[in-house]
Motif scaffolding. Structure first.
Motif, PDB file in Angstrom:
ATOM      1  N   LEU A 187      28.322   9.328 136.510  1.00 59.03           N
ATOM      2  CA  LEU A 187      29.445  10.263 136.569  1.00 59.03           C
ATOM      3  C   LEU A 187      29.063  11.535 137.306  1.00 59.03           C
ATOM      4  CD1 LEU A 187      32.279  10.207 135.665  1.00 59.03           C
ATOM      5  CD2 LEU A 187      31.611  11.219 133.509  1.00 59.03           C
ATOM      6  N   TYR A 188      27.829  11.983 137.153  1.00 62.69           N
ATOM      7  CA  TYR A 188      27.495  13.257 137.795  1.00 62.69           C
ATOM      8  C   TYR A 188      27.413  13.112 139.310  1.00 62.69           C
ATOM      9  CZ  TYR A 188      22.668  11.516 137.375  1.00 62.69           C
ATOM     10  OH  TYR A 188      21.539  10.753 137.392  1.00 62.69           O
ATOM     11  N   ALA A 191      30.975  13.391 140.254  1.00 67.28           N
ATOM     12  CA  ALA A 191      31.388  14.789 140.129  1.00 67.28           C
ATOM     13  C   ALA A 191      30.896  15.585 141.322  1.00 67.28           C
ATOM     14  CB  ALA A 191      30.842  15.377 138.831  1.00 67.28           C
ATOM     15  N   ARG A 297      13.848  13.154 125.287  1.00 65.41           N
ATOM     16  CA  ARG A 297      14.910  13.928 124.683  1.00 65.41           C
ATOM     17  C   ARG A 297      16.068  14.150 125.637  1.00 65.41           C
ATOM     18  NH1 ARG A 297      12.232  17.769 125.117  1.00 65.41           N
ATOM     19  NH2 ARG A 297      12.943  19.506 123.873  1.00 65.41           N
ATOM     20  N   GLY A 298      15.879  13.857 126.892  1.00 58.36           N
ATOM     21  CA  GLY A 298      17.013  14.161 127.757  1.00 58.36           C
ATOM     22  C   GLY A 298      16.920  13.576 129.139  1.00 58.36           C
ATOM     23  N   MET A 299      15.894  13.903 129.869  1.00 56.92           N
ATOM     24  CA  MET A 299      15.917  13.558 131.280  1.00 56.92           C
ATOM     25  C   MET A 299      15.448  12.134 131.499  1.00 56.92           C
ATOM     26  SD  MET A 299      14.783  17.017 133.101  1.00 56.92           S
ATOM     27  CE  MET A 299      13.241  17.379 132.315  1.00 56.92           C
TER      28      MET A 299
ATOM     29  N   HIS C 107      35.401  16.141 133.368  1.00 55.35           N
ATOM     30  CA  HIS C 107      35.299  14.793 132.828  1.00 55.35           C
ATOM     31  C   HIS C 107      35.171  14.799 131.321  1.00 55.35           C
ATOM     32  CE1 HIS C 107      34.840  12.847 136.686  1.00 55.35           C
ATOM     33  NE2 HIS C 107      34.148  13.890 137.049  1.00 55.35           N
ATOM     34  N   ASP C 109      32.799  13.152 129.299  1.00 57.33           N
ATOM     35  CA  ASP C 109      31.506  13.278 128.665  1.00 57.33           C
ATOM     36  C   ASP C 109      30.667  14.269 129.429  1.00 57.33           C
ATOM     37  OD1 ASP C 109      29.184  10.816 127.336  1.00 57.33           O
ATOM     38  OD2 ASP C 109      29.081  12.998 127.435  1.00 57.33           O
ATOM     39  N   ASP C 112      27.253  13.108 130.725  1.00 62.35           N
ATOM     40  CA  ASP C 112      27.195  12.208 131.872  1.00 62.35           C
ATOM     41  C   ASP C 112      27.550  12.898 133.171  1.00 62.35           C
ATOM     42  OD1 ASP C 112      28.336   9.086 130.388  1.00 62.35           O
ATOM     43  OD2 ASP C 112      26.351   9.963 130.698  1.00 62.35           O
ATOM     44  N   SER C 113      28.390  13.956 133.093  1.00 62.51           N
ATOM     45  CA  SER C 113      28.871  14.508 134.353  1.00 62.51           C
ATOM     46  C   SER C 113      27.956  15.582 134.915  1.00 62.51           C
ATOM     47  CB  SER C 113      30.295  15.043 134.196  1.00 62.51           C
ATOM     48  OG  SER C 113      30.356  15.921 133.113  1.00 62.51           O
ATOM     49  N   LEU C 114      26.834  15.845 134.254  1.00 62.10           N
ATOM     50  CA  LEU C 114      25.886  16.816 134.791  1.00 62.10           C
ATOM     51  C   LEU C 114      24.555  16.139 135.053  1.00 62.10           C
ATOM     52  CD1 LEU C 114      26.631  19.755 132.352  1.00 62.10           C
ATOM     53  CD2 LEU C 114      27.339  19.568 134.722  1.00 62.10           C
ATOM     54  N   ASP C 115      23.953  16.497 136.197  1.00 60.74           N
ATOM     55  CA  ASP C 115      22.654  15.930 136.554  1.00 60.74           C
ATOM     56  C   ASP C 115      21.617  16.378 135.514  1.00 60.74           C
ATOM     57  OD1 ASP C 115      20.166  15.312 137.637  1.00 60.74           O
ATOM     58  OD2 ASP C 115      20.813  15.723 139.672  1.00 60.74           O
ATOM     59  N   PRO C 116      21.020  15.428 134.786  1.00 52.54           N
ATOM     60  CA  PRO C 116      20.127  15.827 133.694  1.00 52.54           C
ATOM     61  C   PRO C 116      18.884  16.582 134.134  1.00 52.54           C
ATOM     62  CG  PRO C 116      20.058  13.458 134.041  1.00 52.54           C
ATOM     63  CD  PRO C 116      21.143  13.974 134.906  1.00 52.54           C
ATOM     64  N   HIS C 162      20.199  18.652 128.255  1.00 48.42           N
ATOM     65  CA  HIS C 162      19.945  18.048 126.951  1.00 48.42           C
ATOM     66  C   HIS C 162      19.564  19.070 125.885  1.00 48.42           C
ATOM     67  CE1 HIS C 162      15.778  18.042 128.609  1.00 48.42           C
ATOM     68  NE2 HIS C 162      15.472  18.336 127.372  1.00 48.42           N
TER      69      HIS C 162
END
Lengths: 300, 386, 410
Positions: A187-188, A191, A297-299, C107, C109, C112-116, C162
């Motif tokens: 999704l990103y 976006a 935890r996230g990435m 969006h 979620d 999901d819509s942001l680059d982690p 996160h």
């Protein structure tokens, strides 16, 4: 340069990675082994001083039979036809192994990423063409290729590097293509497109950094496997000049004496290979644990 | 009324990288047989952990600091792993939020339900199969025909398998062509039971669905298949963890109605864990409201919605916008849910509470019964925000 | 009186996803995600689009931002800096940067819509950099200002996604979306992934930003409460079509389309003394697959007010009979639905008789489907049942600003 506040979150992630590493004792073992070998490679001139202009040739101890380990030759010698001092060979072989691993894996990763990311991101016919080409390279057997290349290019390290790089890059290409296919649908990424960001910027800034993790894991595992291949080539006498301080070559020198009880010629280099590959395997596993999206935890 | 479970003074912490997460603090909860209890709260409030504790399905880094969990008279925290296996799936079963994730995508629906049935009703299934065979035997015209011989052999094999006798013989038979058919009778019996269960949850065309894979069904049907699995063993309690959150509104209405009917027919109790107050108001008898690891209010559903006492409960109920309301009526609870690594001292809600006093910061409030069956954990209860 | 200016017009917008099958990859069928949708959105309003999964509302939102290429016309009418109004057609090959700046999407979620891998400050700055709006210190100041407008602050600059909660992350998405001061914002289920109390905060934020910047919203949600809170007008979608569109109060007080009525009746009430469930209109069956939607009015197989003209077809009768035959009987008959006809082939006379009896009983019971039957022919082993042809139902006006796609009102 990154300011202090910018560093803080990245340091936090680094600390988390260390925490995950510490949690698994095998990863610490892996790190220890590799650190040991790196130190050995650095300290080679001090631990096993060369006695000739080209330090990568093992010093010769001429004798009819391999001599067992003794104070002059701590790991023994190999007798005919190489007459090498095993100890020297093992120590300097560390350097050669590292160099080979770094160069081959480095080149293979670079070529693989180039091909794989173009194929994965552009898709369509380009993808098809590039992937069929990759399949062809996949099908090439490394040993046969090396033999062909030697007959064409002669001997030397460059031949070994060339042959193995050609055989190794398709794996990375396929891997990063698969990851890119997955990340591309995120999704990103959509976006970012909706924001008006150009495609090539998206590829380099968003897609690639998020697809690179499995490649890192494979690369670290391959550092060990490459050495297995180079040692096999050396054992068969392909590529390297005889007398080079390389683990496979030394083991090949003991080939004829195995049944006659000269265990030191093959065992010592063999242990070196074993430890080296084991170290990189454990390290690769550790990387995979750190980078595993489920435990992170996230990435992801 | 008798109780189906009792959680007393339960405190639970998790050890993590960032520190100790004080997930549950002094939780007291009782549920009675035959009722539908709603456990309401937002993400991270501890409702899921509480429900999992009833089956002791906790992460390895969980640490119980105090308290007891008693299910149907048994002290769950002290049971052995074997005894727990006997409870999980059989006496307590779960219905999850996303049926696509809780169902195995590579197994047919029928096979998955069969797994549950065989796990807990193995002996009955074998007995039914053997009974069916003996009935067939009686109806056969001749006692000495090949057919009756085969039926008798199959019956014997089933008996051996059921009692785990002569395992080698049974294994051998499963390969030989003539004898191998004995398993079919068992399959038939199990299949009939599964179709029956799918009919109970009003799945159309149950015989077809048995052979379908989860992705071939719609979300609502998958949820019903999961409910069928959960009721397969006639459990004493069903824990429904956000059962309708992933469903559309019209499908949700049908699923909730189905759950009500099934509860009455099978005579189970339902623990409904959700953040959706609408669902709670529709089907629950009693409600427990949780915030940041503590139960803040607890009582009859009519009381809680009509006269919420705790400021958090009131905030939650007033934050719901009902279609048709005036727009500016939305009251928002200021602030955010606190991190449980370092929860606020005293009453965990006090930083966001409009009526907080010094006592609220200093001391954790205890649950008091302000009316019959209505409990609140608030220092100002009884006169809170009047 | 405020003049109603249109900001975006949709005419006959269709988005079909082809389904390929066979070795040659030929197109076998279409998934009709958005099926001939026509409406306009007025400047400054919030149009809520409500519907259940598979109705096509999210696809519609993405079509509006050209994330998907669709058939039909989508035209934006925007006022340029020099005051003139300009038309931007979305069908063009490349969406002009000017348009991209002024239409944005939020969006569902936020995770999901942001680059982690990016920090919050880079995420919010990205659109500003991409459109060359600011650099250096000015950029940093703009980012901080945007964060403040959505209720965050400087400490959030240096965090990874996160590390933030769902509500905070959604605010980051909003900050990013309003960075370029867009005229039009598509909100695709913006609160579905958030907690109840956080939902309220985010909705309030949207309300406030709309007042401050005069933005127009297209709000997509399956949650009626969210739709009701923000919308001025509401459109109800079913199987890729708009079945009803009306101002908010009108729709809630007097919903005309049977689907809207069922939808509204199924919303759980938060008052246990006035529960919705006992009187809810429960729809039979599931939402049909958009792969081959029902003919005529797409809602007719489940409609509680269906009558003869609604577009009955062979499939409906075959579904009816299948439920009422035993498995043994089903094996003996072959039902071939063919558009508005149904062919029943069986060699077993008992089964044939049973089918005829079922049809007769259906007729006598007054079931709308049976009233619609044109004729029944018997040819040897076959029974052919025919229904009249029917076309899909269009939106028609009923009262001021209220449109319904239902034959009950024609």
């Amino acid at each position: 340069m990154l300011s202090k506040e910018e560093l803080r979150p990245r340091l936090k992630e680094a600390r988390f990675a260390l925490y995950r590493l510490k949690a698994n004792p095998l990863s610490i073992l892996g790190i220890g082994i590799i650190v040991f070998f790196v130190a050995l490679a650095f300290l080679a001139p001090f631990v096993a001083p060369p006695n000739q202009p080209d330090p990568y040739k093992t010093p010769k101890v001429v004798s009819y039979q391999p001599l067992p380990p003794s104070p002059e030759n701590p790991f023994g010698t190999s007798g005919m036809p190489g007459y090498s001092d095993i100890y020297y060979g093992v120590i300097w072989g560390t350097r050669i192994s590292f160099m080979l691993a770094v160069v081959i894996v480095g080149l293979a990763v670079t070529i693989g990423i180039l091909v794989g990311s173009v194929a994965g991101y552009l898709g369509g016919k380009v993808d098809e063409m590039l992937m069929r080409m990759t399949d062809i390279f996949f099908a090439l057997p490394s040993l046969l290729l090396a033999m062909v290349l030697i007959s064409v290019l002669g001997r030397g390290m460059m031949v070994v590097v060339t042959a193995l790089t050609i055989v190794w890059w398709p794996g990375f290409a396929r891997l990063i293509r698969a990851e890119i296919l997955r990340v591309k649908e995120s999704l990103y990424i959509e976006a970012a497109r909706a924001m008006g960001i150009r495609e090539y910027v998206i590829l380099f800034r968003h897609v690639l950094p998020n697809s690179i993790s499995p490649v890192l894991v494979l690369a670290s595992l391959d550092m060990g496997r490459v050495v297995l291949s180079t040692a096999s080539l050396g054992f068969l006498g392909l590529g390297f000049d005889p007398g080079t301080a390389e683990w496979g070559i030394i083991m090949s020198e003991g080939r004829n004496w195995l049944l006659h009880g000269a265990w030191w010629v093959t065992i010592f280099p063999g242990i070196a290979i074993l430890a080296y590959v084991l170290g990189w395997n454990l390290l690769g596993d550790a990387f995979r644990d750190i980078l595993d999206p489920r435990t992170r935890r996230g990435m992801a | 009324m008798s109780e189906i479970f009792q959680i007393k003074d339960f405190t639970l912490h998790f050890n993590t990288f960032e520190g100790t997460v004080k997930a549950l603090e002094d939780v007291n909860l009782t549920m009675y047989k035959g009722e539908t209890l709603g456990l309401v709260g937002e993400t991270g409030c501890g409702k899921t952990v509480t429900s999992r504790s009833l089956m002791r399905l906790l992460a390895p880094n969980a640490r119980v600091l105090s308290g007891e969990v008693i299910f149907d008279g048994k002290k769950v925290l002290q049971l052995s792993e074997e005894e727990l296996q006997g409870i999980r799936g059989k006496e307590i079963s779960m219905v999850f939020q996303e049926p696509m994730r809780a169902l195995n995508p590579t197994m047919k629906i029928g096979d998955q339900i069969a797994e549950v049935v065989m796990l807990h009703f193995r002996r009955e299934m074998y007995q039914q199969a053997m009974q069916m065979l003996s009935d067939r035997l009686k109806r056969l015209p001749s006692r000495f025909s090949l057919r009756s011989f085969m039926v008798r052999i199959h019956g014997r094999l089933l008996k051996f398998e059921a009692e785990n006798k002569y395992p080698d013989l049974v294994q051998l038979s499963s390969i030989l062509p003539f004898f191998t058919g004995y398993k079919n009778h068992l399959e038939e019996v199990v299949r009939r039971r599964i179709v029956e269960m799918l009919k109970q949850v009003q799945i159309p065309n149950p015989e077809g669905v048995v052979d379908q894979y989860p992705h071939e069904l719609s979300g609502g049907m998958r949820q019903r298949a999961m409910i069928a699995m959960a009721l397969a063993c006639n459990p004493k309690m069903v824990i429904a963890d956000e059962p309708t959150t992933a469903l559309d509104v019209t499908v949700q209405a049908r699923t909730l109605k189905l759950m009500q009917e099934l509860k009455n027919r099978f005579n189970t109790s339902i623990l409904l864990v959700t953040h959706n107050l609408g669902v709670v108001s529709e089907i629950c008898d009693r409600v427990a409201v949780m915030y940041a690891g503590t139960i803040v209010e607890f009582g009859n559903v009519y009381e809680i919605f009509r006269k919420p006492v705790h400021p958090y409960t009131r905030g939650l109920i007033e934050a719901i916008h009902r279609p048709g309301d005036q727009r500016r009526d939305l009251r928002v609870i200021k602030g955010m849910v606190p991190s449980l690594l370092d929860p606020p001292p005293g009453c965990r809600f006090h930083p966001r509470c409009d009526y907080a006093t010094n006592a609220c910061k200093a001391e954790t409030p205890k649950m008091i019964e302000i009316e019959e069956g209505h409990y609140v954990a608030c220092h100002l209860s009884g006169g809170c925000g009047n | 009186m405020r003049k109603l200016t249109t900001i975006v017009e949709l005419k006959n917008v269709k988005k079909y996803f082809p389904v390929v099958g066979g070795i040659f990859g030929r197109k076998v069928a279409d998934i009709r995600a958005v099926d001939d949708v026509t409406f306009s959105i007025r400047k400054g309003e919030t149009l809520g689009v409500v519907g259940e999964s598979g109705c096509g509302k999210s696809t519609l939102g993405r079509c509006l931002l050209r994330m998907l290429k669709c058939d039909g016309q989508i035209v934006y009418h925007l006022t340029l800096k020099n005051g003139t109004r300009e038309k931007f057609e979305l069908a063009a090959k490349n969406v002009p940067m000017e348009l991209r700046r002024r239409i944005q999407i939020i969006h569902q979620d936020p995770y999901d819509s942001l680059d982690p891998r990016m920090l919050v400050k880079d995420l919010v700055a990205e659109p500003l950099i991409a459109h060359g709006v600011a650099k250096g210190k000015e950029l940093r100041d703009r980012v901080i200002e945007l964060l403040k407008q959505v209720g965050l602050g400087e400490p959030h600059l240096y965090r990874y996604p996160h590390e933030l909660s769902g509500g905070q992350l959604q605010r980051v998405c909003v900050a990013r979306a309003i960075a370029l001061k867009p005229d039009f914002l598509v909100l695709d289920e913006p609160t579905s992934a958030l907690d109840v109390s956080v939902q309220a905060q985010i909705l309030e934020l949207f309300d406030e930003l709309q007042d401050r910047f005069g933005m127009t919203y297209l709000l997509i949600s399956h949650n009626m409460a969210v739709i009701d809170y923000l919308s001025d007008r509401i459109a109800v979608m079913y199987l890729g079509k708009i079945v009803e569109i009306a101002p908010r109060e009108d729709l809630l007080k007097a919903p005309l389309h049977p689907y809207t009525q069922a939808l509204l009746s199924a919303i759980p009430s938060t008052n246990p003394e006035q529960r919705a469930l006992p009187t809810a209109i429960l729809l039979e069956g599931d939402v049909p697959s958009p792969l081959n939607p029902p003919t005529g009015c797409g809602f007719h197989p489940r409609c509680q007010k269906v009558f003869e003209k609604c577009g009955w077809e062979g499939r409906d009768l075959s579904a009816y009979l299948t439920l009422r035959l035993t498995p043994d009987e089903l094996e003996k008959v072959r039902m071939t639905p063919n558009g508005f006809q149904l062919l029943l082939s069986t060699t077993d006379s008992q089964v044939r008789q049973k089918c005829r009896d079922l049809i007769e009983k259906g007729r006598q019971s007054g079931n709308a489907m049976f009233k619609a039957i044109l004729n029944i022919q018997e040819q040897g082993n076959d029974v052919k049942v025919e229904f009249p042809d029917a076309e899909s139902v269009e939106l028609m006006s009923v009262g001021s600003d209220h449109q319904v796609a239902c034959l009950l009102y024609s």
